[in-house]
Design a protein around this motif. Sequence first.
Motif, PDB file in Angstrom:
ATOM      1  N   ILE A  21       0.842  -1.197   0.000  1.00  0.00           N
ATOM      2  CA  ILE A  21       0.000   0.000   0.000  1.00  0.00           C
ATOM      3  C   ILE A  21       0.879   1.250   0.000  1.00  0.00           C
ATOM      4  N   PHE A  22       1.917   1.203   0.852  1.00  0.00           N
ATOM      5  CA  PHE A  22       2.813   2.357   0.958  1.00  0.00           C
ATOM      6  C   PHE A  22       3.484   2.654  -0.377  1.00  0.00           C
ATOM      7  N   LYS A  23       3.967   1.587  -1.001  1.00  0.00           N
ATOM      8  CA  LYS A  23       4.616   1.786  -2.296  1.00  0.00           C
ATOM      9  C   LYS A  23       3.638   2.381  -3.304  1.00  0.00           C
ATOM     10  N   GLY A  24       2.404   1.861  -3.259  1.00  0.00           N
ATOM     11  CA  GLY A  24       1.393   2.375  -4.172  1.00  0.00           C
ATOM     12  C   GLY A  24       1.121   3.856  -3.953  1.00  0.00           C
ATOM     13  N   ILE A  25       0.990   4.232  -2.674  1.00  0.00           N
ATOM     14  CA  ILE A  25       0.691   5.633  -2.369  1.00  0.00           C
ATOM     15  C   ILE A  25       1.821   6.548  -2.839  1.00  0.00           C
ATOM     16  N   THR A  26       3.061   6.182  -2.467  1.00  0.00           N
ATOM     17  CA  THR A  26       4.172   7.055  -2.862  1.00  0.00           C
ATOM     18  C   THR A  26       4.306   7.100  -4.379  1.00  0.00           C
ATOM     19  N   LEU A  27       4.090   5.957  -5.018  1.00  0.00           N
ATOM     20  CA  LEU A  27       4.179   5.943  -6.482  1.00  0.00           C
ATOM     21  C   LEU A  27       3.134   6.876  -7.080  1.00  0.00           C
ATOM     22  N   GLY A  28       1.921   6.837  -6.486  1.00  0.00           N
ATOM     23  CA  GLY A  28       0.853   7.699  -6.976  1.00  0.00           C
ATOM     24  C   GLY A  28       1.260   9.160  -6.945  1.00  0.00           C
ATOM     25  N   PHE A  29       1.820   9.576  -5.806  1.00  0.00           N
ATOM     26  CA  PHE A  29       2.241  10.969  -5.689  1.00  0.00           C
ATOM     27  C   PHE A  29       3.366  11.292  -6.662  1.00  0.00           C
ATOM     28  N   ALA A  30       4.342  10.374  -6.743  1.00  0.00           N
ATOM     29  CA  ALA A  30       5.477  10.619  -7.634  1.00  0.00           C
ATOM     30  C   ALA A  30       5.004  10.676  -9.086  1.00  0.00           C
ATOM     31  N   PHE A  31       4.062   9.779  -9.406  1.00  0.00           N
ATOM     32  CA  PHE A  31       3.587   9.719 -10.778  1.00  0.00           C
ATOM     33  C   PHE A  31       2.836  10.983 -11.177  1.00  0.00           C
ATOM     34  N   SER A  32       2.274  11.670 -10.178  1.00  0.00           N
ATOM     35  CA  SER A  32       1.510  12.878 -10.492  1.00  0.00           C
ATOM     36  C   SER A  32       2.382  13.923 -11.177  1.00  0.00           C
ATOM     37  N   VAL A  33       3.711  13.845 -10.959  1.00  0.00           N
ATOM     38  CA  VAL A  33       4.606  14.787 -11.635  1.00  0.00           C
ATOM     39  C   VAL A  33       4.534  14.594 -13.150  1.00  0.00           C
ATOM     40  N   ILE A  34       4.601  13.324 -13.566  1.00  0.00           N
ATOM     41  CA  ILE A  34       4.487  13.034 -14.996  1.00  0.00           C
ATOM     42  C   ILE A  34       3.119  13.472 -15.508  1.00  0.00           C
ATOM     43  N   LEU A  35       2.111  13.175 -14.669  1.00  0.00           N
ATOM     44  CA  LEU A  35       0.739  13.492 -15.040  1.00  0.00           C
ATOM     45  C   LEU A  35       0.557  14.996 -15.270  1.00  0.00           C
ATOM     46  N   VAL A  36       1.122  15.783 -14.364  1.00  0.00           N
ATOM     47  CA  VAL A  36       1.004  17.241 -14.487  1.00  0.00           C
ATOM     48  C   VAL A  36       1.605  17.700 -15.806  1.00  0.00           C
ATOM     49  N   LEU A  37       2.784  17.150 -16.116  1.00  0.00           N
ATOM     50  CA  LEU A  37       3.466  17.552 -17.344  1.00  0.00           C
ATOM     51  C   LEU A  37       2.627  17.189 -18.575  1.00  0.00           C
ATOM     52  N   LEU A  39      -0.587  16.652 -18.609  1.00  0.00           N
ATOM     53  CA  LEU A  39      -1.809  17.446 -18.549  1.00  0.00           C
ATOM     54  C   LEU A  39      -1.587  18.845 -19.104  1.00  0.00           C
ATOM     55  N   MET A  40      -0.411  19.398 -18.806  1.00  0.00           N
ATOM     56  CA  MET A  40      -0.062  20.721 -19.314  1.00  0.00           C
ATOM     57  C   MET A  40      -0.141  20.747 -20.827  1.00  0.00           C
ATOM     58  N   VAL A  41       0.603  19.820 -21.449  1.00  0.00           N
ATOM     59  CA  VAL A  41       0.670  19.810 -22.905  1.00  0.00           C
ATOM     60  C   VAL A  41      -0.711  19.531 -23.497  1.00  0.00           C
ATOM     61  N   ALA A  42      -1.370  18.479 -22.974  1.00  0.00           N
ATOM     62  CA  ALA A  42      -2.653  18.093 -23.548  1.00  0.00           C
ATOM     63  C   ALA A  42      -3.711  19.170 -23.334  1.00  0.00           C
ATOM     64  N   GLY A  43      -3.787  19.702 -22.103  1.00  0.00           N
ATOM     65  CA  GLY A  43      -4.797  20.711 -21.787  1.00  0.00           C
ATOM     66  C   GLY A  43      -4.644  21.950 -22.646  1.00  0.00           C
ATOM     67  N   MET A  44      -3.393  22.397 -22.781  1.00  0.00           N
ATOM     68  CA  MET A  44      -3.186  23.620 -23.549  1.00  0.00           C
ATOM     69  C   MET A  44      -3.419  23.386 -25.027  1.00  0.00           C
ATOM     70  N   ALA A  45      -3.028  22.199 -25.518  1.00  0.00           N
ATOM     71  CA  ALA A  45      -3.288  21.889 -26.923  1.00  0.00           C
ATOM     72  C   ALA A  45      -4.794  21.896 -27.189  1.00  0.00           C
ATOM     73  N   HIS A  46      -5.544  21.306 -26.245  1.00  0.00           N
ATOM     74  CA  HIS A  46      -6.989  21.242 -26.419  1.00  0.00           C
ATOM     75  C   HIS A  46      -7.602  22.638 -26.422  1.00  0.00           C
TER      76      HIS A  46
ATOM     77  N   THR B 125      -7.272  26.316 -17.134  1.00  0.00           N
ATOM     78  CA  THR B 125      -8.061  25.292 -17.827  1.00  0.00           C
ATOM     79  C   THR B 125      -8.620  24.257 -16.848  1.00  0.00           C
ATOM     80  N   LEU B 126      -7.857  23.966 -15.772  1.00  0.00           N
ATOM     81  CA  LEU B 126      -8.302  22.932 -14.838  1.00  0.00           C
ATOM     82  C   LEU B 126      -9.375  23.416 -13.877  1.00  0.00           C
ATOM     83  N   ILE B 127      -9.271  24.660 -13.426  1.00  0.00           N
ATOM     84  CA  ILE B 127     -10.141  25.130 -12.348  1.00  0.00           C
ATOM     85  C   ILE B 127     -11.079  26.249 -12.793  1.00  0.00           C
ATOM     86  N   VAL B 128     -10.527  27.273 -13.433  1.00  0.00           N
ATOM     87  CA  VAL B 128     -11.360  28.448 -13.739  1.00  0.00           C
ATOM     88  C   VAL B 128     -12.443  28.090 -14.754  1.00  0.00           C
TER      89      VAL B 128
END
Lengths: 320, 279
Positions: A21-37, A39-46, B125-128
């Motif tokens: 469980i611990f590994k899963g939780i920490t991985l989730g948080f760490a993975f969010s960094v990739i996700l943010v990146l 999300l940035m590209v995809a969100g702005m492209a959209h 885009t995410l919140i506003v």
Amino acid sequence: MSHEEHIQDSGFAGSFNGDRIFKGITLGFAFSVILVLLLMVAGMAHESLPALRQFGWKFVSGSDWDAVQGNFGALPFIWGSIVSSLLALAVATPLSVGTALFITELAPRKLGGAIASLVELLAAIPSVIYGLWGVLVMAPWLQQTVEPFLMEHFGFLPFFRGAPYGVGMLAAVFIIMIMIIPIVTSITKEVLLAVPLSQKEAAIALGATKWEMIRMAVLPYGRSGILGAVILGLGRAIGETMAVTMVIGNTPQISLSLLAPAYTMPSVIANEFAEASSKLHSAALMEIGLILLVITLIINIAARLLIWGVTRQQSSGGRK
Amino acid sequence: MNGMRVRSLKNAGMMLLMGLATFIVLTPLIMIFFHIVKMGAGSINLDFFIQIPSPPGESGGGMANGMVGSVILILMASVIGIPTGIFGALYLSEYEGNRLASVIRFCADVLSGVPSIITGLVAYTLIVVPMHGFSAIAGAVALGLIMIPIVLRTTEEQLKMVPGTLREASLALGVPFWRTTLQVTLRSGLKGIITGILLSIARVAGETAPLLFTSLGNHFWSKKITEPMAALPLQIFNFAIAPYEDWHRLAWGGALVLVVVMFGVSLTARWFNRDRSIG
């Protein structure tokens, strides 16, 4: 995934699968960094799709920016960003490397340390404060002293024609230069400190003067690291928003004159996005953001690879 | 020998150039500092800390709503940035060596180089967009995203400095790995981690660009976090570019307060970390 350790005692509540469980939780948080990146590209492209559809490649080659007519060409902003960043970098690089050499090779240890921490402290001052100083102190000085001087003595060049506004490309170059010098200097300093003593001693033992030692031993060894620092400085310069917005004059035009007001990609987003008049307008601004993002991603990846290459060679030993 | 003289002349010339470069670099930086202190000190009084800005053209007023707004925004950003950074760093340091960890590390480094105005666009885009309006929450998300890579990388550095023998001692006593990590590894690196958190707070405290179209700013007190909120750096920006002498005065005061707070936080961070620099 089937390593189930049979810890039978229930002394620790939840310790049965705790590790997984611990590994899963920490991985989730760490993975969010990739996700943010991503999300940035995809969100702005959209979000920039309407502008992408409407203008295609004409968006980056057009120089007409008219929110009322619904015409959007981003060339003046791309031009402004590239010119201001490159000019600032061209001046900042020798100054930063010179200062880093002064700190590491020339100054007595205490003085060098003091200058280094002063430079680091100044790297932490927010952009908006540089902008405040730029618009209320530097721009009037440029307008009253520097620009008339340039016009009088170098007015025959196309770079110094026009009226002295104070705000404009020259002011932007100055403020970007002042802002990236601390970061380029401190990274260069770290790189220079990583040069092995034996290299320098070898040069000295061959009878080299201090400068020859720097040229033969220090600079070649630190070359790729310094290049990384400079590229990182470029990334900083091109994304610089507040200070530039406050001093560049915010006029979408392409002019050879350094005295003329100009505009950059981050500045136009900063000025217009909150009050974008139409869906197309905000999509166009979003597309400028996307272009900026892609440029800075490329710059940062290149710089990181270079600096990683240097520091990996000697990952042992702490900093300083 | 003539060659030697040329060489030592060249040497002296180069040394002089380095000194000159240092002088040119330090001059504007020191001037900025001088102006902030001089202009800022003249405009700070009690009203500055307890009043909201006066309407344009009127004198007096302060930046109380901006300062309170900044504190609220930073607290909310910390809720996003600090746990993500710390738990992410635990993964990177305790399960290091796998491919995914180095990809994540690389992404964090790249993320910290993304211009902050882009982060603002993403928060928009995410919140506003889904919430149909500018809000303090959106501003906090933007700032939180900026905090993540800073907290992550500094925490990881600190965790790596914790000796492996400490972990082994705990594991040998039969403590499960996850409890070892939380109660031994994390606790041993705590001072350094607090330093990283403080530095990330100092960094986002001065961020302006990501707030422009998320938190937007507010001339008055904000009552809810779902409406636009004032922030100190936003106010400095708006007042600096306005044509009113009295607003310029407020901007300088705000700049001084911001710099003093940021330097104070940085110094506290260094003080926390004072006996760790050797490792």
